[in-house]
Write a protein that holds these residues in place. Structure first.
Motif, short mmCIF file in Angstrom:
data_model
loop_
_atom_site.label_atom_id
_atom_site.label_comp_id
_atom_site.label_asym_id
_atom_site.label_seq_id
_atom_site.Cartn_x
_atom_site.Cartn_y
_atom_site.Cartn_z
N PRO A 189 -0.01 -2.87 -70.34
CA PRO A 189 0.23 -3.56 -69.05
C PRO A 189 1.70 -3.62 -68.67
CG PRO A 189 -1.45 -4.72 -70.30
CD PRO A 189 -0.90 -3.67 -71.22
N ARG A 190 2.59 -3.79 -69.63
CA ARG A 190 4.02 -3.80 -69.31
C ARG A 190 4.47 -2.46 -68.76
NH1 ARG A 190 6.70 -1.42 -72.96
NH2 ARG A 190 7.10 0.06 -71.29
N GLN A 191 3.96 -1.36 -69.28
CA GLN A 191 4.35 -0.05 -68.78
C GLN A 191 3.77 0.21 -67.39
OE1 GLN A 191 5.21 4.45 -70.36
NE2 GLN A 191 3.66 3.27 -71.41
N VAL A 192 2.58 -0.31 -67.13
CA VAL A 192 2.02 -0.22 -65.78
C VAL A 192 2.95 -0.88 -64.77
CG1 VAL A 192 0.14 -1.04 -64.30
CG2 VAL A 192 -0.38 0.01 -66.51
N LEU A 193 3.45 -2.07 -65.12
CA LEU A 193 4.40 -2.75 -64.23
C LEU A 193 5.67 -1.92 -64.05
CD1 LEU A 193 5.26 -5.16 -62.55
CD2 LEU A 193 5.96 -6.31 -64.67
N ASP A 194 6.13 -1.28 -65.12
CA ASP A 194 7.32 -0.44 -65.02
C ASP A 194 7.10 0.73 -64.06
OD1 ASP A 194 8.69 -2.04 -66.78
OD2 ASP A 194 8.38 -0.74 -68.52
N TYR A 195 5.93 1.35 -64.11
CA TYR A 195 5.65 2.47 -63.21
C TYR A 195 5.49 2.00 -61.77
CZ TYR A 195 5.53 6.42 -66.39
OH TYR A 195 5.90 7.42 -67.25
N LEU A 196 4.94 0.82 -61.59
CA LEU A 196 4.87 0.27 -60.23
C LEU A 196 6.27 0.02 -59.68
CD1 LEU A 196 1.94 -2.25 -60.75
CD2 LEU A 196 1.88 -0.18 -59.35
N THR A 197 7.15 -0.49 -60.52
CA THR A 197 8.54 -0.71 -60.11
C THR A 197 9.22 0.62 -59.80
OG1 THR A 197 8.62 -2.69 -61.51
CG2 THR A 197 10.72 -1.75 -60.79
N LEU A 198 8.91 1.65 -60.59
CA LEU A 198 9.45 2.99 -60.34
C LEU A 198 8.98 3.51 -58.98
CD1 LEU A 198 10.95 5.55 -61.36
CD2 LEU A 198 8.77 6.27 -62.37
N LEU A 199 7.72 3.26 -58.63
CA LEU A 199 7.21 3.67 -57.32
C LEU A 199 8.07 3.07 -56.21
CD1 LEU A 199 3.30 3.43 -57.34
CD2 LEU A 199 4.70 5.46 -56.98
N SER A 200 8.38 1.79 -56.34
CA SER A 200 9.20 1.12 -55.32
C SER A 200 10.56 1.78 -55.19
CB SER A 200 9.35 -0.36 -55.66
OG SER A 200 8.10 -1.01 -55.68
N ALA A 201 11.18 2.10 -56.34
CA ALA A 201 12.50 2.71 -56.32
C ALA A 201 12.46 4.11 -55.72
CB ALA A 201 13.07 2.75 -57.74
N ALA A 202 11.47 4.90 -56.13
CA ALA A 202 11.38 6.28 -55.64
C ALA A 202 11.10 6.34 -54.15
CB ALA A 202 10.31 7.04 -56.41
N GLU A 203 10.20 5.48 -53.69
CA GLU A 203 9.93 5.45 -52.25
C GLU A 203 11.12 4.93 -51.47
OE1 GLU A 203 5.97 3.46 -51.90
OE2 GLU A 203 5.47 5.46 -51.14
N GLY A 204 11.86 3.99 -52.08
CA GLY A 204 13.06 3.48 -51.44
C GLY A 204 14.11 4.55 -51.27
N ASP A 205 14.23 5.45 -52.27
CA ASP A 205 15.16 6.56 -52.17
C ASP A 205 14.84 7.43 -50.95
OD1 ASP A 205 16.37 5.72 -54.50
OD2 ASP A 205 15.29 7.14 -55.78
N ARG A 206 13.56 7.72 -50.75
CA ARG A 206 13.16 8.59 -49.65
C ARG A 206 13.33 7.90 -48.29
NH1 ARG A 206 11.40 13.91 -50.45
NH2 ARG A 206 12.37 14.37 -52.45
N ALA A 207 13.28 6.58 -48.29
CA ALA A 207 13.40 5.84 -47.02
C ALA A 207 14.84 5.73 -46.56
CB ALA A 207 12.80 4.45 -47.18
N GLU A 208 15.80 5.93 -47.49
CA GLU A 208 17.21 5.79 -47.13
C GLU A 208 17.68 6.94 -46.23
OE1 GLU A 208 19.29 5.49 -50.81
OE2 GLU A 208 18.55 3.48 -51.23
#
Length: 408
Positions: free
Chosen positions: A389-408
């Motif tokens: 479950p901790r790694q699932v949260l880490d990948y969800l956080t990674l999704l936010s960062a990666a999508e944020g990169d593309r939105a910039e």
């Protein structure tokens, strides 16, 4: 996720669902080189279904490649860990052609696509051309801190299209440039046949986990190392340390347990070297391609587990053993010190120090109370830090960062 409720706290549960809700319309993909037989596959087989379970559309695809390609990528893997074998033009061409073919064959579109390890990295340029709106992430499970320069340059040459790179430790990626670096610790799944309590197994799994079916004496001390048959896991050094242990504890036994995954053609050669070194010693047992329940039984039943790697990305086998309250003697390399606190849940040794390795093993085998204390502490370490479950949260956080990169 409900099945994991007993393994996570309320705050973690809320965070997972809150971040997942933000990505209800996000599509995530993972690509790696093999469907079984290695740590990456073990992680994905649990993380991908859980991401889907919490509402993030997540897919997992496996490369289509032949033995020649995997011989090349094994050489690359070794070079990134300090090996000195030449990377020839023919090898570069084999790598380039196979990765391009795989990238061209991809027929799914993703918002974020995670490419695992060097085998898949070569797909990035073609994928970036075909899917310019997709954020590309490279998840490198290897420690690059001592990489041979030619191999590091090879990896760097494919990084331009990559938006973010993820490593097990920040220092693993310090040598690369031009890409944002994130850190995600690997994890184990407490609900799989490999990690569930033995008493919860049934049928074929219970039979596979039964120590009585193995070729050693269950009434005598048992030392186990679970790893690929790989020079970096130092199986020959394990045998040398075991022989030193046997001088003090003559009835000790050793089991070297390893898979033969499709993407590791070097494994058969190393196995033969280990087999020759073991010779006719009836107390050294080489076991290959056991089912997960069999690994589970061995890790529960061992008096201690060794992980005497010379180099290591993380070593999921350490967390697996600690989860089963089995103390670990592990090398002070890579991700092993993240998991072992020396003297608290196991012992750390320098990777080539045979004498200290044997000393710690003897100390544990001679002290039942010490083994129990370290084992109990080890399970708590894994519960707090290294479950799925901790790694699932880490990948969800990674999704936010990666999508944020593309939105910039």
């Amino acid at each position: 996720m409900a099945a994991y409720e007993s393994h996570i706290d309320e705050q973690q549960r809320r965070e997972i669902h809150a971040v997942a809700e933000e990505h209800a319309d996000t599509r995530m993909g993972h690509i790696n080189s093999t469907a079984s037989g290695g740590g990456v596959a073990e992680i994905l087989v649990s993380v991908v279904p859980l991401l889907n379970d919490v509402g993030v559309d997540t897919d997992w695809q496996v490369m289509d490649a032949d033995d020649e390609f995997f011989e090349v990528t094994k050489t690359i893997h070794n070079g990134l860990q300090g090996g000195q074998t030449e990377l020839t033009e023919d090898m570069r061409e084999t790598y380039r052609s196979v990765t391009i073919e795989n990238a061209e064959a991809l027929d799914e579109r993703y918002d974020v696509l995670v490419l695992h390890d060097p085998q898949t990295l070569g797909m990035a340029p073609t994928l970036a051309e075909r899917f310019p709106e997709t954020a590309l992430v490279w998840r490198c499970h290897i420690d690059l801190t001592d990489a041979t320069p030619a191999y590091l340059e090879f990896v760097q040459s494919y990084l331009d299209p990559i938006d973010r790179a993820v490593f097990t430790l920040p220092e693993y990626g310090e040598a690369i440039t031009g890409v944002e670096i994130d850190t995600i610790y690997p994890s184990i799944d407490p609900l799989t046949e490999k990690n569930r309590p033995i008493e919860e197994l049934s049928g074929d799994a219970a039979e596979a986990a039964d120590l009585e079916r193995f070729p050693f004496d269950t009434d005598r001390p048992l030392i186990v190392q679970v790893s690929r048959f790989d020079p970096w896991k130092d199986p020959l050094g394990v045998i040398e340390a075991y022989r030193d242990v046997s001088a003090s504890i003559p009835d000790a036994q050793l089991a070297l347990v390893g898979a033969m995954p499709d993407d590791d053609p070097e494994g058969v050669e190393v196995y033969r070297e280990v087999e020759a070194e073991a010779g006719d010693d009836p107390d050294i047992h080489l076991l290959t391609n056991l089912p997960d329940a069999g690994i589970n039984g061995l890790q529960w039943g061992a008096d201690l587990v060794l992980q005497k790697s010379l180099r290591e990305g993380f070593a999921l086998t350490v967390s697996e053993a600690l989860w089963k309250e089995t103390p670990v003697v592990g090398a002070n390399v890579g991700g092993i010190p993240l998991q072992i606190e020396d003297g608290e849940n196991g012992y750390l040794i320098e990777p080539r120090d045979i004498e200290s390795t044997a000393d710690r093993v003897v100390r544990l085998l001679e002290d039942d109370q010490l083994r129990r204390r370290l084992g109990e502490n080890g399970r708590e370490t894994v519960r707090e830090q290294f479950l799925t479950p901790r790694q699932v949260l880490d990948y969800l956080t990674l999704l936010s960062a990666a999508e944020g990169d593309r939105a910039e």
